[in-house]
Design an enzyme around this catalytic site. Structure first.
Site, PDB file in Angstrom:
ATOM      1  N   ASP A 198       0.862  -1.194   0.000  1.00 44.11           N
ATOM      2  CA  ASP A 198       0.000   0.000   0.000  1.00 44.11           C
ATOM      3  C   ASP A 198       0.897   1.242   0.000  1.00 44.11           C
ATOM      4  O   ASP A 198       1.672   1.441   0.939  1.00 44.11           O
ATOM      5  CB  ASP A 198      -0.872  -0.021   1.269  1.00 44.11           C
ATOM      6  CG  ASP A 198      -2.214   0.634   1.069  1.00 44.11           C
ATOM      7  OD1 ASP A 198      -2.257   1.688   0.403  1.00 44.11           O
ATOM      8  OD2 ASP A 198      -3.218   0.103   1.589  1.00 44.11           O
ATOM      9  N   ASP A 213      -2.949   4.738  -2.599  1.00 43.55           N
ATOM     10  CA  ASP A 213      -3.932   5.349  -1.709  1.00 43.55           C
ATOM     11  C   ASP A 213      -4.251   6.774  -2.181  1.00 43.55           C
ATOM     12  O   ASP A 213      -3.336   7.543  -2.499  1.00 43.55           O
ATOM     13  CB  ASP A 213      -3.309   5.398  -0.299  1.00 43.55           C
ATOM     14  CG  ASP A 213      -4.285   5.860   0.758  1.00 43.55           C
ATOM     15  OD1 ASP A 213      -5.257   5.131   1.013  1.00 43.55           O
ATOM     16  OD2 ASP A 213      -4.071   6.937   1.342  1.00 43.55           O
ATOM     17  N   GLU A 220      -7.008   3.240  -5.668  1.00 42.26           N
ATOM     18  CA  GLU A 220      -8.200   3.634  -4.911  1.00 42.26           C
ATOM     19  C   GLU A 220      -8.787   4.827  -5.640  1.00 42.26           C
ATOM     20  O   GLU A 220      -8.399   5.968  -5.420  1.00 42.26           O
ATOM     21  CB  GLU A 220      -7.826   4.011  -3.490  1.00 42.26           C
ATOM     22  CG  GLU A 220      -9.073   4.218  -2.662  1.00 42.26           C
ATOM     23  CD  GLU A 220      -8.780   4.809  -1.308  1.00 42.26           C
ATOM     24  OE1 GLU A 220      -9.602   4.618  -0.415  1.00 42.26           O
ATOM     25  OE2 GLU A 220      -7.751   5.477  -1.146  1.00 42.26           O
ATOM     26  N   HIS A 261     -11.293  -2.416   4.166  1.00 40.67           N
ATOM     27  CA  HIS A 261     -11.049  -1.849   5.491  1.00 40.67           C
ATOM     28  C   HIS A 261     -11.758  -0.509   5.657  1.00 40.67           C
ATOM     29  O   HIS A 261     -11.756   0.043   6.753  1.00 40.67           O
ATOM     30  CB  HIS A 261      -9.543  -1.701   5.732  1.00 40.67           C
ATOM     31  CG  HIS A 261      -8.919  -0.657   4.856  1.00 40.67           C
ATOM     32  ND1 HIS A 261      -8.763  -0.814   3.494  1.00 40.67           N
ATOM     33  CD2 HIS A 261      -8.445   0.576   5.140  1.00 40.67           C
ATOM     34  CE1 HIS A 261      -8.211   0.274   2.993  1.00 40.67           C
ATOM     35  NE2 HIS A 261      -8.011   1.131   3.968  1.00 40.67           N
ATOM     36  N   ASP A 262     -12.319   0.029   4.576  1.00 46.19           N
ATOM     37  CA  ASP A 262     -13.088   1.274   4.658  1.00 46.19           C
ATOM     38  C   ASP A 262     -14.590   1.049   4.453  1.00 46.19           C
ATOM     39  O   ASP A 262     -15.374   1.986   4.572  1.00 46.19           O
ATOM     40  CB  ASP A 262     -12.625   2.267   3.579  1.00 46.19           C
ATOM     41  CG  ASP A 262     -11.224   2.803   3.831  1.00 46.19           C
ATOM     42  OD1 ASP A 262     -10.836   2.949   5.007  1.00 46.19           O
ATOM     43  OD2 ASP A 262     -10.519   3.072   2.849  1.00 46.19           O
TER      44      ASP A 262
HETATM   45  C1  BGC Z   1      -7.530   4.644   3.079  1.00 47.95           C
HETATM   46  C2  BGC Z   1      -8.114   4.961   4.402  1.00 47.95           C
HETATM   47  C3  BGC Z   1      -7.329   6.130   5.000  1.00 47.95           C
HETATM   48  C4  BGC Z   1      -7.247   7.322   4.030  1.00 47.95           C
HETATM   49  C5  BGC Z   1      -6.219   8.305   4.407  1.00 47.95           C
HETATM   50  C6  BGC Z   1      -7.841   5.925   2.342  1.00 47.95           C
HETATM   51  O1  BGC Z   1      -7.876   5.888   1.091  1.00 47.95           O
HETATM   52  O2  BGC Z   1      -8.114   3.532   2.462  1.00 47.95           O
HETATM   53  O3  BGC Z   1      -8.161   3.864   5.253  1.00 47.95           O
HETATM   54  O4  BGC Z   1      -7.961   6.550   6.155  1.00 47.95           O
HETATM   55  O5  BGC Z   1      -6.916   6.886   2.758  1.00 47.95           O
HETATM   56  O6  BGC Z   1      -4.953   7.782   4.136  1.00 47.95           O
END
Ligand code: BGC
Length: 580
Positions: free
Chosen positions: A141, A243, A301, A363-364
């Site tokens: 990640d 991310d 993402e 996880h979100d």
């Molecule tokens: C992650 C979250 C995180 C956020 C800030 C998101 O895209 O999946 O879990 O809180 O990015 O890094």
């Protein structure tokens, strides 16, 4: 951090930034055209990722091997044989780097280190090596939009206005009245600006104040992050889950928002997301992973507001993100065959043939057992959602525990669970992050110690050990789907053929290989028995062969027909056929 419900939804929908600049759609090549038409962006036939199953692991909750109640890298290595048997092609590990855990690892304090609670670099190397031996790839990640405020880069940056790393972050003078430079709001709530008393400037953060945004205009920062990528590729990673990619750049004019709490949602404002410069960064990153031996990739993402925006995230020439996650599908939480049909037809018809990336849980996100379940028929419903995700063309993501029907941790089981050094803050995403349920014993085989989040009480019955021993279990349902995906050419590489079921509650489609052989999928998304009259087949002969899989199991006995079906409430049926 306690994210608000709104913050959390915002997050799931966010990262949206499909708002990258409009890319002209490449023309479809015509065989005998006088003028050569622009080539359709192609994915190599042997690209491992275009039909892979990628399994997301939240390492903190997967397997603890040292009794501290926190999962670790050794634990992931220990479970590789399980993952191999299940049939996944790759794993995506959420952050395991040193972090003060204001956002559970998404605030990185060292991009090329392993947090002691997760182990050592030697543990990572062993994990990468052992995974490779088993043909499982590992994605790291990469939190590229922001670091932790405890990262040495930020400490240097904030030490003085003249520090060489000052421009690695986004600093700004106060507004004339001494307040924040703009009225922008952060995704987690409050202003996007935090004051630095020592140097008398504000720094920018689209997420928490503990997550200062990195400045991608800085050549030094850019080089450092590209080196981070090369570091992990050299250490055996097969690519990255990127991310929050939409937020790399902000409008350099820093306009005030006349309607800051209205208009477009905070994660989709034109000044904070999807700025065109981001595309060049993603192209650089793609070039870096392309150079890695064995085919490394970028999984993005990349939540977008429309399918057209999602197409842009792949890059005009399919040279940016290999696999942008389809949040238009992933954010759906209501079983509605018509809505799914539209979404799935779009993903197959409007992405220029590039592989869609389907998923529901993360996880979100709430776990799909919980988000789609009605409290009575959850098992059947989970078989529908998994059959759909895993029989569509493209790449599928799974979230650990999904294969045994893990649910979100019930609120009453979390209510009085104490905060402490292992869980410094409560997060409303905690329910979907509870420990993996391996066995029915105390601790669920996750840890011998006091776990950082409670093990669900349901683990006494919903666990891997019990399900391995029961051929009718959810685990075996998933394992069979994964096996068919690998071994049936139509499910692996076949075309997607939308069908009409003649019934708004029934979703029908087929996957067809080059010989015309394939699999028809029928999903009854209602709590009542339904009949379907199937049409929309391309011309040509076709004979039903067998029911490959069915839920409820009795449905298999109903026989295989390609034109009509009677389906039990929430039934899922896969019918194989031959094109002759
Ligand atoms: C992650 C979250 C995180 C956020 C800030 C998101 O895209 O999946 O879990 O809180 O990015 O890094």
């Amino acid at each position: 951090m306690k994210t608000s419900r709104i913050g959390r939804l915002a997050l799931a929908a966010a990262l949206a930034l499909g708002a990258f600049p409009a890319a002209a759609r490449p023309a479809v090549a015509k065989p005998a055209a006088a003028k050569p038409a622009a080539a359709k962006p192609a994915v190599r036939a042997d690209a491992w990722w275009k039909n892979a199953v990628i399994y997301e692991i939240y390492p903190r909750s997967f397997q603890d091997t040292n009794g501290d109640g926190i999962g670790d890298l050794k634990g992931v290595t220990q479970r590789l044989d399980y993952l191999k048997k299940l049939g996944v092609d790759a794993i995506w590990l959420t952050p395991f780097f040193p972090s003060p855990n204001a956002d559970f690892g998404y605030d990185v304090a060292d991009y090329t280190g392993v947090a002691p609670e997760y182990g050592t670099m030697a543990d990572w190397d062993e994990l990468a090596r052992e995974a490779r031996k088993r043909g499982i790839r590992v994605l790291v990640d990469l939190v590229l939009n922001h670091s932790s405020d405890e990262h040495p880069w930020f400490k240097e940056s904030r030490s003085s206005r003249t520090n060489p790393k000052r421009d690695w972050y986004v600093w700004h003078d106060p507004a004339p009245d001494g307040g924040p430079p703009t009225n922008w709001q952060s995704i987690f709530g409050g202003s996007t600006w935090a004051w630095d008393e020592k140097t008398k400037q504000y720094y920018y953060h689209i997420f928490l104040p503990q997550q200062p945004d990195l400045n991608w205009n800085s050549p030094g920062l850019k080089r450092a992050m590209y080196d981070v990528m090369r570091f992990w590729l050299k250490h055996g990673a097969s690519g990255f889950r990127l991310d929050a990619t939409p937020y790399l750049f902000e409008d350099p004019n820093w306009p005030n928002d006349p309607d800051v709490k209205g208009g477009r949602p905070v994660w989709l404002k034109p000044y904070n997301s999807g700025l065109p410069k981001g595309n060049a960064i993603l192209r650089d990153m793609r070039a870096i992973v392309n150079k890695a031996p064995g085919g490394a990739i970028l999984l993005g993402e990349s939540s977008t507001a429309t399918i057209e925006d999602l197409r842009k995230v792949y890059g005009k020439n399919a040279d940016e993100i290999n696999l942008p996650m389809d949040f238009l599908y992933g954010n759906l939480t209501k079983l509605d065959a018509r809505v799914f049909k539209q979404q799935i037809d779009d993903a197959h018809g409007k992405l220029d043939g590039l592989p869609p990336v389907f998923f529901f849980s993360s996880h979100d996100h709430s776990r799909q057992w919980t988000s789609f379940g009605d409290g009575v028929n959850n098992d059947r419903i989970a078989r529908i959602t998994s059959a759909m995700t895993l029989t569509l063309r493209g790449t599928a993501l799974m979230y650990y525990g999904e294969e045994i029907g893990m649910a979100d941790l019930p609120a009453q089981e979390l209510k009085d669970f104490p905060l402490g050094p292992k869980r410094r803050v409560a997060d409303n995403r905690d329910p979907e992050r509870s420990p993996m349920q391996w066995t029915g014993e105390t601790g669920a085989g996750f840890s011998n110690g006091a776990s950082w989040l409670p093990v669900a009480k349901a683990a006494s019955t919903v666990n891997v050990a019990a399900q391995l021993a029961d051929s009718g279990s959810m685990y075996h349902w998933y394992a069979r789907l994964l096996e068919l995906r690998k071994t049936v050419p139509a499910l692996r590489d076949g075309a997607y053929v939308p069908l009409e079921s003649g019934n708004p509650a029934v979703l029908a489609y087929a996957r067809v290989d080059a010989q015309g052989d394939g699999v028809m999928v029928l999903l009854n998304m209602s709590d009542a028995a339904q009949t379907a009259t199937i049409s929309g087949w391309p011309t040509g002969p076709r004979t039903a062969a067998a029911v490959f899989m069915a839920s409820p199991a009795a449905s298999a006995v109903a026989g295989a027909s390609l034109s009509a079906a009677s389906l039990e409430p929430y039934a899922a049926r896969l019918v194989s056929f031959r094109g002759r």
